[in-house]
Design a protein around this motif. Sequence first.
Motif: not given
Length: 346
Positions: A27, A35, A55, A57, A168, A173-174
Amino acid sequence: MPNPAPTPIAVPIPTPNPAPTPSSSPKSGPNSQPCHVFTTPPDLPLSEDERLVLSRGLTFIPRRSRINEFNTWRDIEQFFRRLRLCAFFFNQDSLPPSDDPFSCLQHTPSTWTPRTGLLPALDLFIANCRRDINRLNFSTPLTHSNLSPSERAALHSLRSNPNLTIKPADKGGAVVVWRTNLYTAEAKRQLADTSSYCPLDHDPTSHHQTIISQTIHNLITSGDLPSTASNLIFPQPSIARFCLPPKIHKPDCPGRHIVSACSCPTELISAYLDTVLSLLVQNLPTYVRDTTASIIFASPIPNALSSPWTSSPCTPPSPLTKDSNPSISSFPTVPTCTLPLTPSFD
């Protein structure tokens, strides 16, 4: 004698949204963390590139290979309009709140733009921006990308796979990848609870809208509600939506059932009741404004704690009474009639 030079005016200028920058990290951003990616079932096969893309997001935006000229000019002109509005209304008092609680339920977007010539410096800035943008060659492909070719192929594979449902997580927040048949089975399991849901053979939205519209119009005609109460009627309602954010912190990863009533026939009625009830809640002796106020209430020395976000000590909110708040008389009056907020539809 020559005229004195005009005094410059400091006008706050809104900044446009920054374009995404290429980054090799999952990110982009100095403090961003990748994530976590969970799968249901745990042995659901995902390639390394697919996990790497996930990952980043669900808000990650892949960079396009070319810049869309139409979208660029549209965004730039909207930014110029915000500049002109900011300069036009600078140092002007905002409009006082309306005494009619129904008038603010529906907003008509304004397309008005202040004319040119009001602020020559701003006109010069906009003209220079347009000249520089006209020099750009929009047909030239971009040389940098924030996705590798294998990651972009993995992204297309995830989007086109009907056997995967990506959601989500409910907390943390995973990113959770469900096998679609398991997601559907979990939804059917929760919808089978007859204490909360009942099956219907048709969409009742139009029937609900008709009853609500007729009831509100009848109350306006009888004088129980003002004419502005017609804003309680949602113009184009739609059916409620059901979704299941997965609870990865619980065994078997159940879904948290959420029914979104946005754009439903009773949305604006709920918004009106919220404005009325919020004032009543604030008048309760047990009302606590926020976390800082609760810490102050629990402190043995009142007003000894200072908020880390302010330079002065935070004081707990005082009870809302006519003596302490002269605006108590401006509370919206709840009509004495009965609105069918939760009618029993046949």
